[in-house]
Design a protein around this motif. Sequence first.
Motif, PDB file in Angstrom:
ATOM      1  N   PHE A  21       0.831  -1.203   0.000  1.00  8.85           N
ATOM      2  CA  PHE A  21       0.000   0.000   0.000  1.00  8.85           C
ATOM      3  C   PHE A  21       0.870   1.258   0.000  1.00  8.85           C
ATOM      4  O   PHE A  21       0.521   2.258  -0.625  1.00  8.85           O
ATOM      5  N   GLY A  22       2.014   1.204   0.705  1.00 13.93           N
ATOM      6  CA  GLY A  22       2.927   2.349   0.677  1.00 13.93           C
ATOM      7  C   GLY A  22       3.384   2.661  -0.737  1.00 13.93           C
ATOM      8  O   GLY A  22       3.489   3.832  -1.125  1.00 13.93           O
ATOM      9  N   ARG A  23       3.658   1.619  -1.526  1.00 17.44           N
ATOM     10  CA  ARG A  23       4.041   1.842  -2.935  1.00 17.44           C
ATOM     11  C   ARG A  23       2.857   2.403  -3.722  1.00 17.44           C
ATOM     12  O   ARG A  23       3.035   3.254  -4.601  1.00 17.44           O
ATOM     13  N   CYS A  24       1.655   1.891  -3.429  1.00 18.80           N
ATOM     14  CA  CYS A  24       0.457   2.445  -4.078  1.00 18.80           C
ATOM     15  C   CYS A  24       0.346   3.939  -3.779  1.00 18.80           C
ATOM     16  O   CYS A  24       0.071   4.748  -4.674  1.00 18.80           O
ATOM     17  N   GLN A  25       0.573   4.296  -2.529  1.00 18.41           N
ATOM     18  CA  GLN A  25       0.454   5.685  -2.109  1.00 18.41           C
ATOM     19  C   GLN A  25       1.439   6.567  -2.857  1.00 18.41           C
ATOM     20  O   GLN A  25       1.090   7.654  -3.348  1.00 18.41           O
ATOM     21  N   ARG A  26       2.674   6.112  -2.979  1.00 18.21           N
ATOM     22  CA  ARG A  26       3.683   6.922  -3.678  1.00 18.21           C
ATOM     23  C   ARG A  26       3.332   7.096  -5.151  1.00 18.21           C
ATOM     24  O   ARG A  26       3.521   8.182  -5.723  1.00 18.21           O
ATOM     25  N   ASN A  27       2.862   6.037  -5.800  1.00 17.92           N
ATOM     26  CA  ASN A  27       2.526   6.140  -7.226  1.00 17.92           C
ATOM     27  C   ASN A  27       1.275   6.986  -7.457  1.00 17.92           C
ATOM     28  O   ASN A  27       1.211   7.759  -8.420  1.00 17.92           O
ATOM     29  N   LEU A  28       0.280   6.838  -6.581  1.00 13.51           N
ATOM     30  CA  LEU A  28      -0.956   7.600  -6.761  1.00 13.51           C
ATOM     31  C   LEU A  28      -0.756   9.093  -6.529  1.00 13.51           C
ATOM     32  O   LEU A  28      -1.544   9.911  -7.002  1.00 13.51           O
ATOM     33  N   LYS A  29       0.276   9.459  -5.780  1.00 12.87           N
ATOM     34  CA  LYS A  29       0.606  10.876  -5.623  1.00 12.87           C
ATOM     35  C   LYS A  29       1.130  11.466  -6.934  1.00 12.87           C
ATOM     36  O   LYS A  29       0.966  12.659  -7.204  1.00 12.87           O
ATOM     37  N   ASN A  37       1.606   2.535 -14.142  1.00 14.65           N
ATOM     38  CA  ASN A  37       2.307   2.261 -12.881  1.00 14.65           C
ATOM     39  C   ASN A  37       1.311   2.010 -11.744  1.00 14.65           C
ATOM     40  O   ASN A  37       1.498   1.094 -10.940  1.00 14.65           O
ATOM     41  N   CYS A  38       0.261   2.826 -11.695  1.00 13.09           N
ATOM     42  CA  CYS A  38      -0.734   2.662 -10.629  1.00 13.09           C
ATOM     43  C   CYS A  38      -1.533   1.378 -10.829  1.00 13.09           C
ATOM     44  O   CYS A  38      -1.842   0.667  -9.862  1.00 13.09           O
ATOM     45  N   VAL A  39      -1.898   1.095 -12.070  1.00 13.18           N
ATOM     46  CA  VAL A  39      -2.639  -0.142 -12.343  1.00 13.18           C
ATOM     47  C   VAL A  39      -1.839  -1.357 -11.882  1.00 13.18           C
ATOM     48  O   VAL A  39      -2.372  -2.289 -11.261  1.00 13.18           O
ATOM     49  N   GLU A  40      -0.537  -1.334 -12.134  1.00 11.97           N
ATOM     50  CA  GLU A  40       0.308  -2.475 -11.764  1.00 11.97           C
ATOM     51  C   GLU A  40       0.397  -2.635 -10.251  1.00 11.97           C
ATOM     52  O   GLU A  40       0.226  -3.736  -9.711  1.00 11.97           O
ATOM     53  N   LEU A  42      -1.588  -1.368  -7.907  1.00 12.26           N
ATOM     54  CA  LEU A  42      -2.896  -1.684  -7.337  1.00 12.26           C
ATOM     55  C   LEU A  42      -3.249  -3.150  -7.559  1.00 12.26           C
ATOM     56  O   LEU A  42      -3.855  -3.800  -6.687  1.00 12.26           O
ATOM     57  N   GLY A  43      -2.860  -3.681  -8.717  1.00 11.85           N
ATOM     58  CA  GLY A  43      -3.068  -5.110  -8.977  1.00 11.85           C
ATOM     59  C   GLY A  43      -2.311  -5.975  -7.985  1.00 11.85           C
ATOM     60  O   GLY A  43      -2.805  -7.015  -7.523  1.00 11.85           O
ATOM     61  N   GLU A  44      -1.090  -5.549  -7.636  1.00 10.95           N
ATOM     62  CA  GLU A  44      -0.306  -6.282  -6.645  1.00 10.95           C
ATOM     63  C   GLU A  44      -0.990  -6.233  -5.282  1.00 10.95           C
ATOM     64  O   GLU A  44      -1.028  -7.237  -4.551  1.00 10.95           O
ATOM     65  N   PHE A  45      -1.519  -5.060  -4.912  1.00 15.65           N
ATOM     66  CA  PHE A  45      -2.249  -4.937  -3.643  1.00 15.65           C
ATOM     67  C   PHE A  45      -3.430  -5.900  -3.607  1.00 15.65           C
ATOM     68  O   PHE A  45      -3.668  -6.579  -2.603  1.00 15.65           O
ATOM     69  N   VAL A  46      -4.177  -5.981  -4.711  1.00 16.63           N
ATOM     70  CA  VAL A  46      -5.332  -6.885  -4.785  1.00 16.63           C
ATOM     71  C   VAL A  46      -4.874  -8.330  -4.611  1.00 16.63           C
ATOM     72  O   VAL A  46      -5.488  -9.109  -3.864  1.00 16.63           O
TER      73      VAL A  46
END
Length: 553
Positions: A21-29, A37-40, A42-46
Amino acid sequence: MEREEPSAEQVAAAEALFECFGRCQRNLKLYPHYHANCVEVLGEFVRLLQAFHQAHGDLVVAVTSKGLALGERLVAPARGREDLAVGFYVDGVRELTVRAGAEPEEAREIALLFFRVANEQDLDSLLLLWESELPSLDYAALNSLTDPWDPPEDFSEEQVLYLNQLNAEVERRVSGWTQGLRPGPYVPQATASAEAPRPATAAAEAVLAALEVVEHEPLEHHGAALDALRAEARAWTGGRLLVNVVGHTVDGLALAPEVVSPRDAEWLFRRALDLALEGRDPGLLADLLECFRAAREEGGGEDAAFARLLDSLLDPALCDRVLAMVKGGAGAAPDTLRRVLDCLGAPGVEAAAKLYAARRGTPLAQELFEFACARLERAPRAAKHFLGAEVPALEAQRALAAVEERVRDEKELAELLAVARGHPSEVVSKKATKLWHKRTEEGKVEVLGRLLAAPGRELRLDALARMQAMKLVAILPRLKEAIASPDFLERDAAEQRAHFEALRRLGGLAAVGFLQQQCQRSTGIFRRKAAKDVRFLAREALEALRAEREGAE
């Protein structure tokens, strides 16, 4: 019942999930959520969330001032202001549960919700959780308006003092808000409708006697009594007597119109309503209207003329007179006013909304708000009075929830959402925009049109599938625009074929002209092969349309 202490495998899986989620947060910023990048990430988070569910069941984490914890083990330590645990903790959330079985789309929505909580400092995370309505996401929270926060053990003396000051301020504000909002029990005013029957005049007694006879001998005509009724009605003062006479007349008109003159009956009905309005007697008015409504529902539909007469009594002009009576200071109890407005149907809901706008901030306004929101299906456009910029955010949110539940007509819904999208509250405007995208044709076109131009191939293919499932013909111009764009030549053959297939199915014969243009499509020297492939797919789509037309003939 205390939960078992988590195993090392559970802790490791939860740590990996929140690290992702921390990586998601950095990319979504840095990028929009549909960026590759975000799709990838977020897919990992799922995938990590589903793996946790498969191995360990529900994910339940405690929200503390130090971070997110699984049992006694921190799995996501707090790292400053832009932190998920901090965002939830300050709003009173103390536990989060992501239940097993979350679909991939819902899991992505959960990740995006977490991102907003961590990064939007002014956001009310508790309200966001409540509004999100994600079935797999649950939470436990303090009641921030009534439950004081106990100081954590590690608070300093200064921090404890500040927290006590906050608790005192909460208590002061709650007391201020509730003072005067709980009046004593309502005592109805002494209206004519609540009085014991007064001695009637001789003419009135004759009328009642005649109507009693009509019930048993419907073929006998008592013209003299009805003439007396017309002559003496102005002198009546007993509300109950008037309601009885009206009730008997309604029954007589329905059962034996050859005995009870429709002309005299209509005069009586209208004069009775006038007496209630001129006498500023909401109780009498409610009794009369309920009598007319009951007759309409029980038997008025069998006689067209009788039904038209009853409908004409409950017209919008009567609503205006009711509004004028209430605004003029008539002391109607809330339940009596609700009875009156309920009998008026759709105009009554409109009248309640208008009266709410005039009495905003009073206990009566809240009664009218609840009344109208519960009956929006009768008059959906009345909700515009609850969604304007001047309406408090919490009331606008509740009205928006009623609109979502009760308004089905897309045109009316679009009009209401246009008002709500202009509300100064970010929560209201974003919720309205989300509903607009989800429930209106124009909103769906905007969302899927953006996805057609998204950088991710899977997003574009998903948009094509969804527009066909919805039979969204209105998106054809956006679809043609996507096919005609230079970027379309760079896409693989399978995706290009999917575009032409969607165009053929949605456009039908209306797509023939555009397909003929694509059959002649040309490009520069370095893209000749790509243009040739597009021309082939366009001809293929034309042949399929021709075959469908011949098959139909």
